[in-house]
Design a protein around this motif. Structure first.
Motif, PDB file in Angstrom:
ATOM      1  N   ARG A 124       0.846  -1.191   0.000  1.00  0.00           N
ATOM      2  CA  ARG A 124       0.000   0.000   0.000  1.00  0.00           C
ATOM      3  C   ARG A 124       0.881   1.241   0.000  1.00  0.00           C
ATOM      4  NH1 ARG A 124      -5.056  -1.522   0.981  1.00  0.00           N
ATOM      5  NH2 ARG A 124      -5.398  -3.529   1.950  1.00  0.00           N
ATOM      6  N   GLY A 125       0.424   2.283  -0.693  1.00  0.00           N
ATOM      7  CA  GLY A 125       1.181   3.526  -0.740  1.00  0.00           C
ATOM      8  C   GLY A 125       2.181   3.598  -1.876  1.00  0.00           C
ATOM      9  N   THR A 126       2.331   2.511  -2.654  1.00  0.00           N
ATOM     10  CA  THR A 126       3.230   2.546  -3.807  1.00  0.00           C
ATOM     11  C   THR A 126       2.399   2.756  -5.066  1.00  0.00           C
ATOM     12  OG1 THR A 126       3.121   0.136  -4.034  1.00  0.00           O
ATOM     13  CG2 THR A 126       4.946   1.037  -2.749  1.00  0.00           C
ATOM     14  N   THR A 127       2.987   3.400  -6.043  1.00  0.00           N
ATOM     15  CA  THR A 127       2.288   3.633  -7.304  1.00  0.00           C
ATOM     16  C   THR A 127       3.305   3.654  -8.435  1.00  0.00           C
ATOM     17  OG1 THR A 127       0.615   4.994  -8.396  1.00  0.00           O
ATOM     18  CG2 THR A 127       2.327   6.163  -7.162  1.00  0.00           C
ATOM     19  N   VAL A 128       2.847   3.963  -9.633  1.00  0.00           N
ATOM     20  CA  VAL A 128       3.730   4.014 -10.802  1.00  0.00           C
ATOM     21  C   VAL A 128       3.949   5.471 -11.203  1.00  0.00           C
ATOM     22  CG1 VAL A 128       3.019   1.744 -11.626  1.00  0.00           C
ATOM     23  CG2 VAL A 128       1.800   3.771 -12.409  1.00  0.00           C
ATOM     24  N   SER A 129       4.909   5.684 -12.086  1.00  0.00           N
ATOM     25  CA  SER A 129       5.221   7.047 -12.525  1.00  0.00           C
ATOM     26  C   SER A 129       4.166   7.563 -13.498  1.00  0.00           C
ATOM     27  CB  SER A 129       6.599   7.074 -13.185  1.00  0.00           C
ATOM     28  OG  SER A 129       6.544   6.401 -14.425  1.00  0.00           O
ATOM     29  N   ARG A 130       4.181   8.853 -13.707  1.00  0.00           N
ATOM     30  CA  ARG A 130       3.246   9.480 -14.659  1.00  0.00           C
ATOM     31  C   ARG A 130       3.536   9.025 -16.090  1.00  0.00           C
ATOM     32  NH1 ARG A 130       2.243  15.596 -12.449  1.00  0.00           N
ATOM     33  NH2 ARG A 130       1.752  14.959 -10.336  1.00  0.00           N
TER      34      ARG A 130
END
Length: 197
Positions: A124-130
């Motif tokens: 949780r709290g991780t995502t990918v770049s734009r």
């Protein structure tokens, strides 16, 4: 370029996890349930159906651990994976920061085009770049970006609906243990103590 991103799974590695790691693995079971209330039941009961057992020849993710994934086919995938309705490949990324347009290039050339690519970023709290989001929009690929536990469940539901879906999952470092998982872990520890005596 795709050869560096994807790696085939060896049968011996995919089918077994070392016994020494079993007591260290924290696994979250992803058994999905469907509640059905039928007007035709005389006693008005609600029934529960285990969706993972209805999958038939389709792949579903039954469990997530720090080491990889447990599939309904009995296969254990160690490390990140790219999963399709009937195929699984190893995915050569280390963390959510390694998810780039290049690492997702396979999903952009698929025919028929994917309805949805479900990306499991790990914890949780991780995502990918734009850049990744712009790439997926440019290629007109629908996407869901979620923590891996939720992403695996989302993939299972979409796959059961026979949608053209794929998943790209990184094992989480922190897996939440449910009460039944704690009970199972305690049983394993007790058996190990008895066996070692």
């Amino acid at each position: 370029m795709l050869a560096r991103v994807l790696k085939p799974l060896g049968c011996s590695l995919a089918r077994k996890v070392c016994k020494n790691h079993v007591h260290h693995a924290r696994t979250l079971a992803l058994t999905a349930h469907r509640l059905v209330h039928s007007e035709h039941n005389e006693d008005q009961r609600t029934t529960v159906t285990l969706l993972n057992k209805e999958m038939g020849d389709l792949i579903s993710v039954d469990g997530v651990s720090q080491f990889g994934f447990h599939l309904n086919t009995g296969v254990v995938v160690v490390g990140p994976m790219a999963v399709f309705p009937r195929t699984v490949l190893g995915w050569n990324v280390g963390s959510h920061t390694d998810i780039t347009p290049a690492s997702l290039s396979l999903f952009s050339i698929m025919e028929p085009r994917l309805d949805c690519l479900v990306i499991g970023t790990g914890d949780r709290g991780t995502t990918v770049s734009r850049d990744v989001i712009a790439f997926l929009r440019q290629k007109r690929i629908g996407f869901e970006i979620l923590p891996t536990e939720q992403a695996a469940a989302t993939f299972n539901f979409m796959n059961l609906e026979r949608r053209c879906v794929a998943g790209a999952f990184i094992p989480p470092v922190d897996v939440r243990l449910l009460d039944r998982d704690l009970e199972q872990l305690e049983k394993v520890r007790r058996r190990e103590l008895i066996d070692s005596s």
